[in-house]
Scaffold this active site. Structure first.
Site, PDB file in Angstrom:
ATOM      1  N   ASP A 102      79.066-138.329  56.934  1.00  0.00           N
ATOM      2  CA  ASP A 102      79.638-138.568  58.257  1.00  0.00           C
ATOM      3  C   ASP A 102      80.823-137.646  58.549  1.00  0.00           C
ATOM      4  O   ASP A 102      81.460-137.751  59.582  1.00  0.00           O
ATOM      5  CB  ASP A 102      80.096-140.029  58.351  1.00  0.00           C
ATOM      6  N   ASP A 148      68.041-109.549  10.282  1.00  0.00           N
ATOM      7  CA  ASP A 148      69.210-108.929  10.916  1.00  0.00           C
ATOM      8  C   ASP A 148      68.825-108.291  12.252  1.00  0.00           C
ATOM      9  O   ASP A 148      67.641-108.056  12.538  1.00  0.00           O
ATOM     10  CB  ASP A 148      69.774-107.864   9.961  1.00  0.00           C
ATOM     11  N   ASN A 196      70.901-105.287  14.556  1.00  0.00           N
ATOM     12  CA  ASN A 196      72.189-104.599  14.554  1.00  0.00           C
ATOM     13  C   ASN A 196      72.487-103.705  15.752  1.00  0.00           C
ATOM     14  O   ASN A 196      73.276-102.763  15.617  1.00  0.00           O
ATOM     15  CB  ASN A 196      72.331-103.780  13.264  1.00  0.00           C
ATOM     16  N   ASP A 236      80.566-110.793   9.736  1.00  0.00           N
ATOM     17  CA  ASP A 236      80.754-109.799   8.677  1.00  0.00           C
ATOM     18  C   ASP A 236      82.185-109.840   8.152  1.00  0.00           C
ATOM     19  O   ASP A 236      82.510-109.150   7.185  1.00  0.00           O
ATOM     20  CB  ASP A 236      80.448-108.383   9.196  1.00  0.00           C
TER      21      ASP A 236
HETATM   22  C1  GLA Z   1      74.730-106.181   9.224  1.00  0.00           C
HETATM   23  C2  GLA Z   1      74.907-107.504   8.518  1.00  0.00           C
HETATM   24  C3  GLA Z   1      75.438-107.289   7.123  1.00  0.00           C
HETATM   25  C4  GLA Z   1      74.503-106.390   6.357  1.00  0.00           C
HETATM   26  C5  GLA Z   1      74.306-105.075   7.116  1.00  0.00           C
HETATM   27  C6  GLA Z   1      73.255-104.218   6.459  1.00  0.00           C
HETATM   28  O1  GLA Z   1      75.945-105.619   9.533  1.00  0.00           O
HETATM   29  O2  GLA Z   1      75.755-108.340   9.251  1.00  0.00           O
HETATM   30  O3  GLA Z   1      75.583-108.521   6.451  1.00  0.00           O
HETATM   31  O4  GLA Z   1      73.276-107.036   6.157  1.00  0.00           O
HETATM   32  O5  GLA Z   1      73.924-105.304   8.458  1.00  0.00           O
HETATM   33  O6  GLA Z   1      73.046-103.048   7.147  1.00  0.00           O
END
Ligand code: GLA
Length: 725
Positions: free
Chosen positions: A52, A475, A477, A545
């Site tokens: 309203d 992995d 990367n 890492d």
């Molecule tokens: C990444 C992973 C690491 C390792 C490297 C190998 O950085 O996080 O733990 O496995 O790749 O290239």
């Protein structure tokens, strides 16, 4: 849990144990969000629409439709027809118009959850789903909004299906999975940004007018941003304050956004990032948007954390290892990098086996001609010059020591210097005529193509069949660039990001189906793809890492805000730490790693005798504590990020008979001899022994545990608490 549609009020009410979520229909056509928060029973909620009051007067008034559309709280807002806040849905028709009018077309309540084809998703019995149907009559589109709730859990899990029931294809340019609208609330936005080796640091900032977001269009969820956002009322802490959280069950591009408008309405959305996304939907086809877990807490962050932890442990992670003791592993990456052979690995295994370590993991560098990170990704054949006797010999030698064997892969990648690339240069994601951007001397495989997925899988399969392999570290990367696929037509190139993720999910699904006993650990340059999507396939993910015990405090605190401790890959490494150069006591490195999946990442043959004795103690401790850490309720007691002095959390088992308190004193300060830390989660009627001293639960919870501060920086302690009565 219950779903209710009040025919008279035209209000939908979803009730979980402690929360309610409500929507209302206007003119039987428009679906509006009206409430999300603490549990209510009544559907007398239409007043929240303010039908309203100008500008909220609905479309029947005709004269001012735009005012209504741009101000009302839509359940699934769309682009193109007058809502100028950020939308959840955008579609382009074949003739180029970018607009839709999704109107209400009915609902359905089903037992269980609909399947999300090819996608990770929560699962389990004792679940119900409310499906609300919307349609755009002009385009022939049917949109289904799914809301699922599991018995005993307060999360509301949302996903979206879009079906083309029309005669022409359409282009979906944005299909977000969740949208929540709130009125007149001041909020702070909590997110988990970071970088490589500094993942998921908790950040809080006020929500102002306009848009603020956390987002990734790197092709993965990323270390820079995390697919999580919580809006919290000012002053929220572990036990007080309102929290609205969203977490995306997806590992690719995402956006999590909050927008506050002129009326102080706050719209929170989450889904696949529209950047680079355009999906052609042919007549008869369906697109599925991945699910978002929505959690509301009226009692601070702890309740939110608990809801996520339980949901993920009980309804997301499928691996049998969730409930099994994970083998304590030693990974050779920080021990050797690329410089190893079978003798070196066997030496490490020999020493490790004497100290209670149960699995050797061979990291990067065992395949092709890979002695550095310039080549060979894609050539998944053992380098027998480096590993004499190949995998069968190495694995058997490791098994003779009573240990299991694990191996590293990076299946989504291809190096320009690889036999695979020389044979199939078109298998890399690329735009014809442009150089492919390199990252760590590698390209990304075009996993939108089934023949590429099959070829990669066959290579992995061959390796896994060749020896008794118990564990795979998967992995990833680099990020995605040069978005182009040789196999897709021009008007489907906008599908690459999502199709790539579907390819990754297919690969991991095949792997865990064919190898049901395999322990899979995901990883992405450390913790760059730590998300609920990945947890559907692997029960643990390498957290970072950065293995420095002090840096890990913030990383593990941010991670544990949402994810169970049993999912956090955490290892003891050498000092000075390889990521940041700090030296911390060996005990502290162990105590911090014990809060996750425990392991080592060092050359154990080079440890001193004293350190080796500590390894023996730590491996025993792991077995003693692991179930409590993995299954216990997590309580964050103090944060080094907030107090700049110390970090403390505890885990408590379900009958409150056992608990562990983890304490890390970061820097030492003069005259600080001890402190009292109130605990949480103990039974106040019980009497407990704490490292052998007796206290009552009420005293420990309300007054606190006395923690004596040791001499020197970076000291830590674990307190074992056991009920005596
Ligand atoms: C990444 C992973 C690491 C390792 C490297 C190998 O950085 O996080 O733990 O496995 O790749 O290239």
């Amino acid at each position: 849990m219950s779903f209710l549609f009040d025919e008279k009020e035209k209000v939908f009410l979803i009730n979980t144990e402690k929360t309610s979520y409500a929507m209302a229909l206007v003119d039987d056509v428009n679906l509006h969000h009206v409430y999300y928060g603490k549990k209510i029973q009544s559907t007398n909620l239409r007043y929240l629409l303010r039908e309203d009051v100008y500008p909220f007067i609905p479309s029947t008034a005709k004269r001012e439709t735009n005012g209504y559309i741009e101000s009302a709280t839509f359940e699934y807002p769309q682009t193109g027809m007058g809502d100028y806040r950020d939308s959840a849905f955008c579609v382009r028709s074949m003739d180029g118009y970018r607009a839709s009018e999704l109107v209400y077309a009915g609902y359905n309540v089903m037992a269980g959850k609909p399947k999300l084809e090819g996608l990770p998703a929560t699962w389990g019995e004792k679940c119900e789903t409310l499906q609300i149907y919307l349609e755009d009559k002009l385009l022939g589109l049917k949109v289904t909004l799914n809301y699922s709730v599991f018995d005993g859990n307060d999360a509301i899990i949302r996903s979206v299906f879009v079906e083309n029931q029309g005669k022409e294809p359409v282009y979906l340019e944005k299909v977000l999975s969740s949208c929540v609208e709130m009125f007149n609330k001041d909020f702070e936005m909590m997110t988990l940004p970071g970088s490589w080796a500094r993942e998921r640091h908790i950040q809080k900032m006020p929500v102002g007018y306009g848009r603020q977001n956390a987002a990734s269009f790197r092709g993965k969820s990323s270390p820079q941003e995390h697919p999580f956002m919580a809006l919290v009322t000012p002053g929220t802490n572990q036990t007080q304050g309102e929290v609205y959280a969203m977490n995306f069950v997806y590992s690719g591009n995402f956006i999590a956004q909050v927008e506050r408008n002129e009326f102080d309405f706050v719209r929170m959305t989450m889904g696949i990032h529209p950047e680079g996304f355009c999906w052609k939907l042919e007549p008869g086809d369906t697109f599925t948007a991945p699910e978002v877990v929505n959690v509301y807490s009226a009692t601070g962050l702890e309740t939110m954390t608990r809801t996520f932890h339980h949901l993920y442990r009980e309804h997301l992670i499928r691996s049998p290892y969730l409930h099994k003791e994970r083998p304590i592993l030693i990974n050779n990456w920080e021990a050797t990098y690329f410089d190893f052979d079978e003798k070196k690995l066997i030496d490490i295994a020999k020493e490790a086996s004497k100290l209670g370590i149960e699995m050797l993991v061979m990291d990067d560098g065992w395949f092709g001609k890979r002695n550095n990170d310039d080549c060979s990704l894609g050539d998944w054949q053992v380098n027998e010059e480096k590993l004499k006797g190949g995998l069968p010999y190495l694995v058997e030698e490791v098994k003779k020591l009573g240990m299991k064997f694990g191996i590293w892969f990076e299946p989504e990648m291809i190096c320009p210097d690889s036999d695979l690339f020389r044979a199939h240069p078109d298998w890399a994601i690329q735009i014809p005529g442009r150089d492919i951007i390199q990252s760590r001397a590698q390209y990304v495989l075009d996993l939108t193509r089934q023949e590429v997925v099959d070829a990669v899988y066959d290579m992995i399969d061959q390796v896994l069949k060749s020896a008794d392999i118990s564990y795979v570290k998967w992995d990833m990367n680099r990020f995605l660039t040069n978005l182009g696929s040789a196999a897709l037509p021009a008007d489907r190139q906008g599908e690459i990001y999502h199709r790539f993720m579907l390819g990754v999910y297919q690969l991991q699904e095949r792997l865990i189906t064919d190898y049901p006993d395999l322990l899979l650990e995901n990883c992405s340059s450390g913790g760059g793809r730590f998300d609920p999507g990945m947890l559907y396939y692997s029960p643990q993910i390498w957290c970072s890492d950065d293995t420095d015990a002090i840096e890990r405090l913030a990383i593990q605190e941010g991670t544990a805000l949402i994810y169970p401790l049993s999912t956090m890959g955490a290892h003891v490494s050498v000092c000075p730490n390889h990521a940041i150069g700090r030296t911390t006591p060996f005990e502290t490195r162990g105590n911090v790693a014990l809060a996750g999946t425990f392991g080592y990442e060092l050359d154990i043959t080079k440890l001193s005798d004293e350190e080796k004795e500590l390894v023996k103690e730590q491996t025993k401790q792991y077995h003693k504590y692991h179930r409590l850490v993995a299954d216990g309720e997590y309580y964050r007691l103090a944060s080094y990020q907030e107090n700049n002095a110390y970090d403390c959390f505890m885990v408590v088992n379900s009958d409150q008979s056992k608990a562990l308190v983890f304490y890390v004193q970061v820097l030492s300060h003069a005259q600080v001899k001890s402190r009292f830390v109130p605990l949480r989660g103990l039974d106040e009627a019980k009497t407990y022994s704490v490292n052998g001293v007796t206290y009552t639960g009420d005293v420990l919870n309300n007054v606190g545990l006395r923690i004596d501060i040791e001499w020197g920086d970076f000291q830590s302690k674990i307190f074992e608490i056991e009920a005596l009565s």
